[in-house]
Design a protein around this motif. Structure first.
Motif, PDB file in Angstrom:
ATOM      1  N   ILE A 142       0.838  -1.204   0.000  1.00  0.00           N
ATOM      2  CA  ILE A 142       0.000   0.000   0.000  1.00  0.00           C
ATOM      3  C   ILE A 142       0.869   1.249   0.000  1.00  0.00           C
ATOM      4  CG2 ILE A 142      -1.639   1.345   1.372  1.00  0.00           C
ATOM      5  CD1 ILE A 142      -2.844  -1.361   2.286  1.00  0.00           C
ATOM      6  N   ILE A 143       1.888   1.263   0.845  1.00  0.00           N
ATOM      7  CA  ILE A 143       2.780   2.430   0.908  1.00  0.00           C
ATOM      8  C   ILE A 143       3.507   2.620  -0.419  1.00  0.00           C
ATOM      9  CG2 ILE A 143       4.863   3.353   2.018  1.00  0.00           C
ATOM     10  CD1 ILE A 143       3.826   2.010   4.612  1.00  0.00           C
ATOM     11  N   ALA A 144       4.031   1.538  -0.987  1.00  0.00           N
ATOM     12  CA  ALA A 144       4.727   1.630  -2.275  1.00  0.00           C
ATOM     13  C   ALA A 144       3.781   2.124  -3.359  1.00  0.00           C
ATOM     14  CB  ALA A 144       5.317   0.284  -2.659  1.00  0.00           C
ATOM     15  N   GLY A 145       2.539   1.651  -3.333  1.00  0.00           N
ATOM     16  CA  GLY A 145       1.573   2.088  -4.331  1.00  0.00           C
ATOM     17  C   GLY A 145       1.203   3.552  -4.194  1.00  0.00           C
ATOM     18  N   LEU A 146       0.957   3.999  -2.969  1.00  0.00           N
ATOM     19  CA  LEU A 146       0.562   5.397  -2.759  1.00  0.00           C
ATOM     20  C   LEU A 146       1.715   6.366  -3.003  1.00  0.00           C
ATOM     21  CD1 LEU A 146      -1.696   5.011   0.409  1.00  0.00           C
ATOM     22  CD2 LEU A 146      -2.424   5.361  -1.954  1.00  0.00           C
ATOM     23  N   VAL A 147       2.876   6.060  -2.443  1.00  0.00           N
ATOM     24  CA  VAL A 147       4.036   6.942  -2.639  1.00  0.00           C
ATOM     25  C   VAL A 147       4.507   6.878  -4.087  1.00  0.00           C
ATOM     26  CG1 VAL A 147       6.421   7.393  -1.933  1.00  0.00           C
ATOM     27  CG2 VAL A 147       4.706   6.783  -0.225  1.00  0.00           C
ATOM     28  N   GLY A 148       4.515   5.676  -4.659  1.00  0.00           N
ATOM     29  CA  GLY A 148       4.896   5.524  -6.065  1.00  0.00           C
ATOM     30  C   GLY A 148       3.942   6.243  -6.992  1.00  0.00           C
ATOM     31  N   SER A 149       2.657   6.251  -6.637  1.00  0.00           N
ATOM     32  CA  SER A 149       1.671   6.972  -7.433  1.00  0.00           C
ATOM     33  C   SER A 149       1.965   8.467  -7.425  1.00  0.00           C
ATOM     34  CB  SER A 149       0.277   6.701  -6.883  1.00  0.00           C
ATOM     35  OG  SER A 149      -0.672   7.481  -7.545  1.00  0.00           O
ATOM     36  N   ALA A 150       2.245   8.994  -6.255  1.00  0.00           N
ATOM     37  CA  ALA A 150       2.576  10.423  -6.157  1.00  0.00           C
ATOM     38  C   ALA A 150       3.852  10.745  -6.926  1.00  0.00           C
ATOM     39  CB  ALA A 150       2.718  10.823  -4.697  1.00  0.00           C
ATOM     40  N   LEU A 151       4.850   9.872  -6.804  1.00  0.00           N
ATOM     41  CA  LEU A 151       6.115  10.063  -7.520  1.00  0.00           C
ATOM     42  C   LEU A 151       5.910  10.001  -9.029  1.00  0.00           C
ATOM     43  CD1 LEU A 151       9.280  10.175  -7.455  1.00  0.00           C
ATOM     44  CD2 LEU A 151       9.213   7.687  -7.466  1.00  0.00           C
ATOM     45  N   GLY A 152       5.202   8.984  -9.479  1.00  0.00           N
ATOM     46  CA  GLY A 152       4.973   8.821 -10.916  1.00  0.00           C
ATOM     47  C   GLY A 152       4.174   9.959 -11.515  1.00  0.00           C
ATOM     48  N   GLN A 153       3.144  10.409 -10.813  1.00  0.00           N
ATOM     49  CA  GLN A 153       2.342  11.510 -11.333  1.00  0.00           C
ATOM     50  C   GLN A 153       3.106  12.831 -11.292  1.00  0.00           C
ATOM     51  OE1 GLN A 153      -1.986  11.469 -10.441  1.00  0.00           O
ATOM     52  NE2 GLN A 153      -1.473   9.641  -9.237  1.00  0.00           N
TER      53      GLN A 153
ATOM     54  N   LEU B 251      -8.053   5.800 -11.775  1.00  0.00           N
ATOM     55  CA  LEU B 251      -8.923   5.098 -10.842  1.00  0.00           C
ATOM     56  C   LEU B 251      -8.629   5.622  -9.446  1.00  0.00           C
ATOM     57  CD1 LEU B 251     -11.015   2.806 -10.699  1.00  0.00           C
ATOM     58  CD2 LEU B 251      -9.143   1.231 -10.342  1.00  0.00           C
ATOM     59  N   ALA B 252      -9.664   6.004  -8.712  1.00  0.00           N
ATOM     60  CA  ALA B 252      -9.546   6.559  -7.358  1.00  0.00           C
ATOM     61  C   ALA B 252      -8.611   7.773  -7.324  1.00  0.00           C
ATOM     62  CB  ALA B 252      -9.071   5.498  -6.374  1.00  0.00           C
ATOM     63  N   GLY B 253      -8.645   8.559  -8.384  1.00  0.00           N
ATOM     64  CA  GLY B 253      -7.842   9.767  -8.441  1.00  0.00           C
ATOM     65  C   GLY B 253      -6.378   9.541  -8.785  1.00  0.00           C
ATOM     66  N   MET B 254      -6.020   8.314  -9.171  1.00  0.00           N
ATOM     67  CA  MET B 254      -4.636   8.002  -9.519  1.00  0.00           C
ATOM     68  C   MET B 254      -4.563   7.604 -10.991  1.00  0.00           C
ATOM     69  SD  MET B 254      -3.366   5.717  -6.330  1.00  0.00           S
ATOM     70  CE  MET B 254      -4.528   5.652  -4.985  1.00  0.00           C
ATOM     71  N   ALA B 255      -3.690   8.259 -11.739  1.00  0.00           N
ATOM     72  CA  ALA B 255      -3.440   7.873 -13.118  1.00  0.00           C
ATOM     73  C   ALA B 255      -2.650   6.566 -13.074  1.00  0.00           C
ATOM     74  CB  ALA B 255      -2.680   8.959 -13.854  1.00  0.00           C
ATOM     75  N   LEU B 256      -3.207   5.502 -13.628  1.00  0.00           N
ATOM     76  CA  LEU B 256      -2.655   4.165 -13.408  1.00  0.00           C
ATOM     77  C   LEU B 256      -1.266   3.949 -14.002  1.00  0.00           C
ATOM     78  CD1 LEU B 256      -5.889   2.037 -13.835  1.00  0.00           C
ATOM     79  CD2 LEU B 256      -4.787   2.820 -11.739  1.00  0.00           C
ATOM     80  N   VAL B 257      -1.052   4.349 -15.244  1.00  0.00           N
ATOM     81  CA  VAL B 257       0.243   4.069 -15.886  1.00  0.00           C
ATOM     82  C   VAL B 257       1.387   4.822 -15.204  1.00  0.00           C
ATOM     83  CG1 VAL B 257       1.530   4.156 -18.065  1.00  0.00           C
ATOM     84  CG2 VAL B 257      -0.876   3.467 -18.074  1.00  0.00           C
ATOM     85  N   PRO B 258       1.286   6.153 -15.020  1.00  0.00           N
ATOM     86  CA  PRO B 258       2.361   6.840 -14.292  1.00  0.00           C
ATOM     87  C   PRO B 258       2.522   6.335 -12.857  1.00  0.00           C
ATOM     88  CG  PRO B 258       0.977   8.440 -15.406  1.00  0.00           C
ATOM     89  CD  PRO B 258       0.298   7.117 -15.524  1.00  0.00           C
ATOM     90  N   SER B 259       1.417   5.936 -12.231  1.00  0.00           N
ATOM     91  CA  SER B 259       1.488   5.431 -10.858  1.00  0.00           C
ATOM     92  C   SER B 259       2.259   4.120 -10.785  1.00  0.00           C
ATOM     93  CB  SER B 259       0.076   5.228 -10.301  1.00  0.00           C
ATOM     94  OG  SER B 259      -0.596   6.449 -10.202  1.00  0.00           O
TER      95      SER B 259
END
Length: 82
Positions: free
Chosen positions: A33-44, A54-62
């Motif tokens: 979960i932490i890797a997904g959330l922090v990685g999502s912020a980093l990727g975006q 999905l859920a406010g996260m762009a999937l590919v950059p995330s």
């Protein structure tokens, strides 16, 4: 309800990043979960918010951001264990 969806999507993104890097077996659900959330912020932040969302996260950059994060963290932790 939005927080729950963000945690679920973050966990899925973390699992996908762990599977891509081959380091997902050693990570628990909290780490995913932490890797997904922090990685999502980093990727975006690095790549923008293009692609499906999905859920406010762009999937590919995330997913790309989470893969980068998992690789960096595993390199740091791998060196510190030696």
């Amino acid at each position: 309800m939005g927080l729950i969806w963000s945690l679920i999507v973050g966990a899925i993104i973390g699992v996908i990043a762990g599977a891509i890097t081959g380091r997902g077996n050693s990570m628990g659900w909290i780490a995913n979960i932490i890797a997904g959330l922090v990685g999502s912020a980093l990727g975006q932040a690095l790549l923008g918010t293009w692609g499906p969302s999905l859920a406010g996260m762009a999937l590919v950059p995330s997913i790309i951001g989470a893969v980068i994060l998992v690789l960096i963290v595993s390199l740091i932790l791998g060196r510190s264990k030696s």
